[in-house]
Motif scaffolding. Structure first.
Motif, PDB file in Angstrom:
ATOM      1  N   THR A  83      21.337  29.681   4.899  1.00 18.12           N
ATOM      2  CA  THR A  83      21.044  29.764   6.332  1.00 18.12           C
ATOM      3  C   THR A  83      20.882  31.205   6.796  1.00 18.12           C
ATOM      4  O   THR A  83      20.087  31.475   7.690  1.00 18.12           O
ATOM      5  CB  THR A  83      22.137  29.066   7.167  1.00 18.12           C
ATOM      6  OG1 THR A  83      23.403  29.604   6.829  1.00 18.12           O
ATOM      7  CG2 THR A  83      22.139  27.571   6.916  1.00 18.12           C
ATOM      8  N   ALA A  84      21.605  32.128   6.192  1.00 14.68           N
ATOM      9  CA  ALA A  84      21.510  33.532   6.591  1.00 14.68           C
ATOM     10  C   ALA A  84      20.186  34.160   6.174  1.00 14.68           C
ATOM     11  O   ALA A  84      19.663  35.027   6.863  1.00 14.68           O
ATOM     12  CB  ALA A  84      22.670  34.324   5.993  1.00 14.68           C
ATOM     13  N   VAL A  85      19.638  33.728   5.056  1.00 14.21           N
ATOM     14  CA  VAL A  85      18.435  34.364   4.511  1.00 14.21           C
ATOM     15  C   VAL A  85      17.160  33.563   4.790  1.00 14.21           C
ATOM     16  O   VAL A  85      16.065  34.066   4.602  1.00 14.21           O
ATOM     17  CB  VAL A  85      18.630  34.631   3.001  1.00 14.21           C
ATOM     18  CG1 VAL A  85      18.482  33.375   2.193  1.00 14.21           C
ATOM     19  CG2 VAL A  85      17.685  35.683   2.504  1.00 14.21           C
ATOM     20  N   LEU A  86      17.307  32.358   5.276  1.00 13.08           N
ATOM     21  CA  LEU A  86      16.141  31.497   5.505  1.00 13.08           C
ATOM     22  C   LEU A  86      15.090  32.110   6.431  1.00 13.08           C
ATOM     23  O   LEU A  86      13.895  32.022   6.130  1.00 13.08           O
ATOM     24  CB  LEU A  86      16.587  30.126   6.004  1.00 13.08           C
ATOM     25  CG  LEU A  86      15.610  28.991   5.794  1.00 13.08           C
ATOM     26  CD1 LEU A  86      15.169  28.884   4.348  1.00 13.08           C
ATOM     27  CD2 LEU A  86      16.222  27.681   6.248  1.00 13.08           C
ATOM     28  N   PRO A  87      15.455  32.760   7.538  1.00 17.78           N
ATOM     29  CA  PRO A  87      14.405  33.372   8.373  1.00 17.78           C
ATOM     30  C   PRO A  87      13.593  34.433   7.629  1.00 17.78           C
ATOM     31  O   PRO A  87      12.374  34.507   7.769  1.00 17.78           O
ATOM     32  CB  PRO A  87      15.185  34.000   9.532  1.00 17.78           C
ATOM     33  CG  PRO A  87      16.461  33.242   9.591  1.00 17.78           C
ATOM     34  CD  PRO A  87      16.770  32.854   8.171  1.00 17.78           C
ATOM     35  N   PHE A  88      14.264  35.228   6.801  1.00 19.71           N
ATOM     36  CA  PHE A  88      13.557  36.245   6.028  1.00 19.71           C
ATOM     37  C   PHE A  88      12.601  35.597   5.033  1.00 19.71           C
ATOM     38  O   PHE A  88      11.442  35.993   4.914  1.00 19.71           O
ATOM     39  CB  PHE A  88      14.554  37.148   5.284  1.00 19.71           C
ATOM     40  CG  PHE A  88      13.884  38.188   4.434  1.00 19.71           C
ATOM     41  CD1 PHE A  88      13.555  39.419   4.963  1.00 19.71           C
ATOM     42  CD2 PHE A  88      13.576  37.934   3.100  1.00 19.71           C
ATOM     43  CE1 PHE A  88      12.931  40.383   4.184  1.00 19.71           C
ATOM     44  CE2 PHE A  88      12.952  38.884   2.315  1.00 19.71           C
ATOM     45  CZ  PHE A  88      12.632  40.119   2.861  1.00 19.71           C
ATOM     46  N   VAL A  89      13.080  34.593   4.304  1.00 25.57           N
ATOM     47  CA  VAL A  89      12.247  33.922   3.304  1.00 25.57           C
ATOM     48  C   VAL A  89      11.068  33.219   3.980  1.00 25.57           C
ATOM     49  O   VAL A  89       9.945  33.272   3.488  1.00 25.57           O
ATOM     50  CB  VAL A  89      13.080  32.945   2.448  1.00 25.57           C
ATOM     51  CG1 VAL A  89      12.205  32.123   1.530  1.00 25.57           C
ATOM     52  CG2 VAL A  89      14.115  33.715   1.636  1.00 25.57           C
ATOM     53  N   ALA A  90      11.299  32.596   5.136  1.00 19.99           N
ATOM     54  CA  ALA A  90      10.205  31.940   5.862  1.00 19.99           C
ATOM     55  C   ALA A  90       9.152  32.961   6.284  1.00 19.99           C
ATOM     56  O   ALA A  90       7.941  32.731   6.100  1.00 19.99           O
ATOM     57  CB  ALA A  90      10.754  31.206   7.085  1.00 19.99           C
ATOM     58  N   ALA A  91       9.574  34.104   6.833  1.00 18.82           N
ATOM     59  CA  ALA A  91       8.626  35.151   7.225  1.00 18.82           C
ATOM     60  C   ALA A  91       7.873  35.691   6.010  1.00 18.82           C
ATOM     61  O   ALA A  91       6.663  35.952   6.079  1.00 18.82           O
ATOM     62  CB  ALA A  91       9.363  36.268   7.948  1.00 18.82           C
ATOM     63  N   ILE A  96      14.982  47.563   7.041  1.00 21.95           N
ATOM     64  CA  ILE A  96      15.418  46.837   8.239  1.00 21.95           C
ATOM     65  C   ILE A  96      16.241  45.610   7.861  1.00 21.95           C
ATOM     66  O   ILE A  96      17.324  45.380   8.394  1.00 21.95           O
ATOM     67  CB  ILE A  96      14.199  46.428   9.095  1.00 21.95           C
ATOM     68  CG1 ILE A  96      13.557  47.680   9.710  1.00 21.95           C
ATOM     69  CG2 ILE A  96      14.600  45.440  10.182  1.00 21.95           C
ATOM     70  CD1 ILE A  96      12.228  47.413  10.381  1.00 21.95           C
ATOM     71  N   ALA A  97      15.707  44.805   6.942  1.00 23.13           N
ATOM     72  CA  ALA A  97      16.366  43.541   6.594  1.00 23.13           C
ATOM     73  C   ALA A  97      17.465  43.707   5.547  1.00 23.13           C
ATOM     74  O   ALA A  97      18.373  42.888   5.471  1.00 23.13           O
ATOM     75  CB  ALA A  97      15.327  42.541   6.087  1.00 23.13           C
ATOM     76  N   GLY A  98      17.355  44.743   4.720  1.00 21.68           N
ATOM     77  CA  GLY A  98      18.311  44.900   3.631  1.00 21.68           C
ATOM     78  C   GLY A  98      18.028  43.946   2.485  1.00 21.68           C
ATOM     79  O   GLY A  98      18.857  43.765   1.605  1.00 21.68           O
ATOM     80  N   LEU A  99      16.849  43.330   2.516  1.00 22.70           N
ATOM     81  CA  LEU A  99      16.446  42.382   1.474  1.00 22.70           C
ATOM     82  C   LEU A  99      15.012  42.651   1.062  1.00 22.70           C
ATOM     83  O   LEU A  99      14.205  43.116   1.857  1.00 22.70           O
ATOM     84  CB  LEU A  99      16.516  40.941   1.992  1.00 22.70           C
ATOM     85  CG  LEU A  99      17.893  40.332   2.204  1.00 22.70           C
ATOM     86  CD1 LEU A  99      17.782  39.024   2.967  1.00 22.70           C
ATOM     87  CD2 LEU A  99      18.592  40.107   0.876  1.00 22.70           C
TER      88      LEU A  99
END
Length: 149
Positions: free
Chosen positions: A118-126, A101-104
């Motif tokens: 800024t693009a990856v911060l939501p993923f890292v926070a989750a 889903i995220a590609g990360l």
């Protein structure tokens, strides 16, 4: 052992790993999703990245087998788990779904913090919230694991 001697090898290893992820395109979610899209617009370039990683790891396992101890540690910390259980399989499936889903996944996400924070911060926070929850609720994990077996 001095702090520099203790922290320099992992710092250099992490920088090398992050650089490899970036150069290999693993920090580009669109490229990763393209690789995982087997029945659509499949992008085979990640196969070469993964193939290169498998070759390097195969060589590393052969070298490690001949070493009495690691260069920068007292002993090797190698995986010794041989059993598969529901918790491991469910966690692997969840990891794969999230990756698709995220590609990360965690390594490329952390490496991406240096490139596009800024693009990856939501993923890292989750990801960090999930890691914290995992450690805060060990009794819940045990209860869920016992229900599955």
């Amino acid at each position: 052992m001095s702090a520099a001697k203790r922290f320099l090898p992992p710092l250099l290893s992490g920088a090398l790993f992050g650089g490899g992820l970036s150069i290999g395109g693993m920090t580009d979610p669109a490229r990763v999703r393209g690789f995982l899209d087997l029945f659509g617009a499949w992008d085979p370039t990640m196969a070469f990245v993964m193939g290169g990683a498998v070759i390097v790891m195969a060589i590393a396992w052969r070298l490690q087998a001949r070493m009495a101890r690691p260069l920068f540690g007292e002993r090797f910390a190698l995986p010794d788990r041989t059993d598969l259980d529901g918790q491991l399989i469910a966690g692997s499936a969840l990891f794969g779904i999230g990756w698709g889903i995220a590609g990360l996944c965690p390594g490329p996400a952390v490496a991406s913090l240096a490139l596009a924070p800024t693009a990856v911060l939501p993923f890292v926070a989750a990801m960090l919230i999930g890691m914290i929850a995992h450690h805060l609720f060990p009794e819940r994990r045990r209860a869920l694991a016992s229900q599955g077996s």
